[in-house]
Design a protein around this motif. Structure first.
Motif, mmCIF file in Angstrom:
data_model
loop_
_atom_site.group_PDB
_atom_site.id
_atom_site.type_symbol
_atom_site.label_atom_id
_atom_site.label_comp_id
_atom_site.label_asym_id
_atom_site.label_seq_id
_atom_site.Cartn_x
_atom_site.Cartn_y
_atom_site.Cartn_z
ATOM 1 N N CYS A 158 0.843 -1.210 0.000
ATOM 2 C CA CYS A 158 0.000 0.000 0.000
ATOM 3 C C CYS A 158 0.872 1.251 0.000
ATOM 4 O O CYS A 158 0.570 2.233 -0.684
ATOM 5 C CB CYS A 158 -0.925 0.017 1.221
ATOM 6 S SG CYS A 158 -2.290 -1.144 1.086
ATOM 7 N N TYR A 159 1.964 1.215 0.761
ATOM 8 C CA TYR A 159 2.881 2.354 0.808
ATOM 9 C C TYR A 159 3.403 2.684 -0.599
ATOM 10 O O TYR A 159 3.364 3.832 -1.042
ATOM 11 C CB TYR A 159 4.053 2.068 1.772
ATOM 12 C CG TYR A 159 5.260 2.903 1.485
ATOM 13 C CD1 TYR A 159 5.289 4.264 1.780
ATOM 14 C CD2 TYR A 159 6.380 2.338 0.853
ATOM 15 C CE1 TYR A 159 6.391 5.045 1.469
ATOM 16 C CE2 TYR A 159 7.483 3.102 0.533
ATOM 17 C CZ TYR A 159 7.488 4.458 0.833
ATOM 18 O OH TYR A 159 8.573 5.235 0.506
ATOM 19 N N LEU A 162 0.575 4.074 -2.900
ATOM 20 C CA LEU A 162 0.159 5.438 -2.541
ATOM 21 C C LEU A 162 1.253 6.446 -2.892
ATOM 22 O O LEU A 162 0.972 7.533 -3.408
ATOM 23 C CB LEU A 162 -0.204 5.501 -1.053
ATOM 24 C CG LEU A 162 -1.540 4.806 -0.742
ATOM 25 C CD1 LEU A 162 -1.635 4.410 0.724
ATOM 26 C CD2 LEU A 162 -2.726 5.710 -1.125
ATOM 27 N N ARG A 163 2.500 6.070 -2.646
ATOM 28 C CA ARG A 163 3.632 6.951 -3.005
ATOM 29 C C ARG A 163 3.623 7.222 -4.511
ATOM 30 O O ARG A 163 3.685 8.364 -4.956
ATOM 31 C CB ARG A 163 4.943 6.256 -2.586
ATOM 32 C CG ARG A 163 6.201 7.030 -2.908
ATOM 33 C CD ARG A 163 7.428 6.117 -2.881
ATOM 34 N NE ARG A 163 7.377 5.137 -3.958
ATOM 35 C CZ ARG A 163 8.140 4.047 -4.040
ATOM 36 N NH1 ARG A 163 9.013 3.764 -3.099
ATOM 37 N NH2 ARG A 163 8.048 3.218 -5.063
ATOM 38 N N THR A 165 1.172 6.791 -6.670
ATOM 39 C CA THR A 165 -0.058 7.468 -7.115
ATOM 40 C C THR A 165 0.047 8.966 -6.846
ATOM 41 O O THR A 165 -0.281 9.790 -7.705
ATOM 42 C CB THR A 165 -1.296 6.882 -6.395
ATOM 43 O OG1 THR A 165 -1.394 5.496 -6.735
ATOM 44 C CG2 THR A 165 -2.585 7.584 -6.818
ATOM 45 N N LEU A 166 0.526 9.332 -5.649
ATOM 46 C CA LEU A 166 0.666 10.763 -5.333
ATOM 47 C C LEU A 166 1.663 11.425 -6.290
ATOM 48 O O LEU A 166 1.412 12.533 -6.779
ATOM 49 C CB LEU A 166 1.112 10.960 -3.874
ATOM 50 C CG LEU A 166 0.008 10.788 -2.835
ATOM 51 C CD1 LEU A 166 0.572 10.887 -1.424
ATOM 52 C CD2 LEU A 166 -1.091 11.844 -3.013
ATOM 53 N N THR A 180 -6.401 10.284 0.275
ATOM 54 C CA THR A 180 -5.218 9.687 -0.369
ATOM 55 C C THR A 180 -3.962 10.092 0.411
ATOM 56 O O THR A 180 -3.080 9.269 0.682
ATOM 57 C CB THR A 180 -5.102 10.157 -1.844
ATOM 58 O OG1 THR A 180 -6.365 9.999 -2.477
ATOM 59 C CG2 THR A 180 -4.043 9.377 -2.600
ATOM 60 N N GLU A 181 -3.919 11.383 0.783
ATOM 61 C CA GLU A 181 -2.791 11.916 1.539
ATOM 62 C C GLU A 181 -2.690 11.245 2.925
ATOM 63 O O GLU A 181 -1.608 10.834 3.344
ATOM 64 C CB GLU A 181 -3.001 13.425 1.720
ATOM 65 C CG GLU A 181 -1.753 14.202 1.972
ATOM 66 C CD GLU A 181 -1.328 14.977 0.728
ATOM 67 O OE1 GLU A 181 -0.183 14.802 0.305
ATOM 68 O OE2 GLU A 181 -2.157 15.745 0.204
ATOM 69 N N TYR A 184 -1.501 7.733 2.598
ATOM 70 C CA TYR A 184 -0.055 7.700 2.352
ATOM 71 C C TYR A 184 0.715 7.923 3.653
ATOM 72 O O TYR A 184 1.651 7.182 3.968
ATOM 73 C CB TYR A 184 0.351 8.749 1.306
ATOM 74 C CG TYR A 184 1.853 8.884 1.231
ATOM 75 C CD1 TYR A 184 2.630 7.882 0.652
ATOM 76 C CD2 TYR A 184 2.504 9.979 1.808
ATOM 77 C CE1 TYR A 184 4.018 7.962 0.629
ATOM 78 C CE2 TYR A 184 3.883 10.073 1.796
ATOM 79 C CZ TYR A 184 4.643 9.064 1.210
ATOM 80 O OH TYR A 184 6.006 9.138 1.207
ATOM 81 N N ASN A 185 0.311 8.947 4.423
ATOM 82 C CA ASN A 185 1.033 9.250 5.667
ATOM 83 C C ASN A 185 1.023 8.048 6.607
ATOM 84 O O ASN A 185 2.033 7.728 7.234
ATOM 85 C CB ASN A 185 0.424 10.474 6.369
ATOM 86 C CG ASN A 185 0.708 11.742 5.591
ATOM 87 O OD1 ASN A 185 1.635 11.789 4.786
ATOM 88 N ND2 ASN A 185 -0.107 12.772 5.811
ATOM 89 N N TYR A 187 0.659 4.722 5.842
ATOM 90 C CA TYR A 187 1.483 3.583 5.377
ATOM 91 C C TYR A 187 2.957 3.961 5.252
ATOM 92 O O TYR A 187 3.830 3.109 5.421
ATOM 93 C CB TYR A 187 0.900 2.970 4.087
ATOM 94 C CG TYR A 187 -0.381 2.246 4.435
ATOM 95 C CD1 TYR A 187 -0.340 1.020 5.110
ATOM 96 C CD2 TYR A 187 -1.629 2.815 4.203
ATOM 97 C CE1 TYR A 187 -1.505 0.380 5.516
ATOM 98 C CE2 TYR A 187 -2.802 2.183 4.593
ATOM 99 C CZ TYR A 187 -2.729 0.963 5.256
ATOM 100 O OH TYR A 187 -3.883 0.334 5.664
ATOM 101 N N ASN A 188 3.235 5.247 5.035
ATOM 102 C CA ASN A 188 4.620 5.708 5.064
ATOM 103 C C ASN A 188 5.182 5.553 6.481
ATOM 104 O O ASN A 188 6.347 5.156 6.662
ATOM 105 C CB ASN A 188 4.692 7.174 4.608
ATOM 106 C CG ASN A 188 6.116 7.694 4.598
ATOM 107 O OD1 ASN A 188 7.030 7.007 4.158
ATOM 108 N ND2 ASN A 188 6.311 8.907 5.102
#
Ligand code: DGI
Ligand code: FE
Ligand code: FE
Length: 198
Positions: A158-159, A162-163, A165-166, A180-181, A184-185, A187-188
């Motif tokens: 997922c990380y 999302l990375r 995709t952003l 989405t943001e 990301y935060n 899973y980051n």
């Protein structure tokens, strides 16, 4: 819930999807089942959520907005300016109202499949990932790495998605949904803890 229902839903779905979307849906359906096998989660729920995840995709955008308003589904500002984003929320509504699905985990997986969200259940993660890696997808960067990771580590996968995709949305100057943001935060954060990076 039985396998016979899946074929019934599949037949109905075929009438509401264009040909490409229908084949994409079959790809997500079987990719999600394979991932459920790898991660020891419920196969039937993965197949069902995979099958129905884009059930509202081919509704025209103006009708998406009308239907959301009619059924009291809240629309955010970004969804109003990019109404295609609504197909996941509306899809959860359609799955419940038209396909008689009441399993909250399945409905949540449909609801969250476009933006992701923090702390997704394993089923939501599987649908979010399967949608991105199904065999017909060929445009995203790092697909072979993402496809491998899908069967090893859901959080890390997922990380990466999302990375990427952003990054993609930023190059397109597209508006970014706060979900989405946030996803990301989240899973980051797991990624950094695991790999001890900043
Ligand atoms: O419905 P699919 O095409 O199978 O896939 P999807 O539901 O994951 O939608 C994919 C699109 O959604 C992809 O082009 C990226 C876009 N998307 C994801 N998060 C955001 C977003 N688009 C915008 N504008 N903002 C987001 O935060
Ligand atoms: Fe979708
Ligand atoms: Fe999809």
């Amino acid at each position: 819930m039985s396998r016979a229902d899946l074929e019934k839903y599949n037949k109905r779905l075929k009438k509401f999807l264009d040909e490409n979307r229908y084949y994409h849906t079959q790809g997500v359906r079987y990719t999600a089942v394979a991932m459920a096998m790898a991660h020891g989660t419920d196969l039937y729920k993965a197949e069902l959520a995979g099958l129905l995840h884009d059930c509202a995709k081919n509704i025209p955008d103006d009708k998406k907005i009308k239907l959301c308003r009619k059924h009291d589904i809240p629309i955010t500002e970004i969804e109003l300016s990019s109404p295609y984003l609504l197909h996941s929320k509306l899809g959860a509504y359609v799955a419940e109202a038209k396909y008689d699905i009441h399993d909250e985990d399945v409905l949540d997986a449909i609801r969250n499949h476009t933006t992701g969200k923090p702390e997704m259940t394993p089923l939501s993660q599987i649908i979010f990932i399967a949608d991105y890696i199904e065999p017909r997808r060929d445009k995203a960067p790092n697909l072979s790495e993402v496809r491998r990771m899908a069967f090893l580590d859901l959080d890390e996968c997922c990380y990466i998605i999302l990375r990427d995709t952003l990054n993609y949305l930023k190059t397109k100057n597209a508006k970014i949904d706060s979900m989405t943001e946030e996803a990301y935060n989240f899973y980051n954060g797991i990624h950094c803890k695991k790999y001890q990076t900043e």
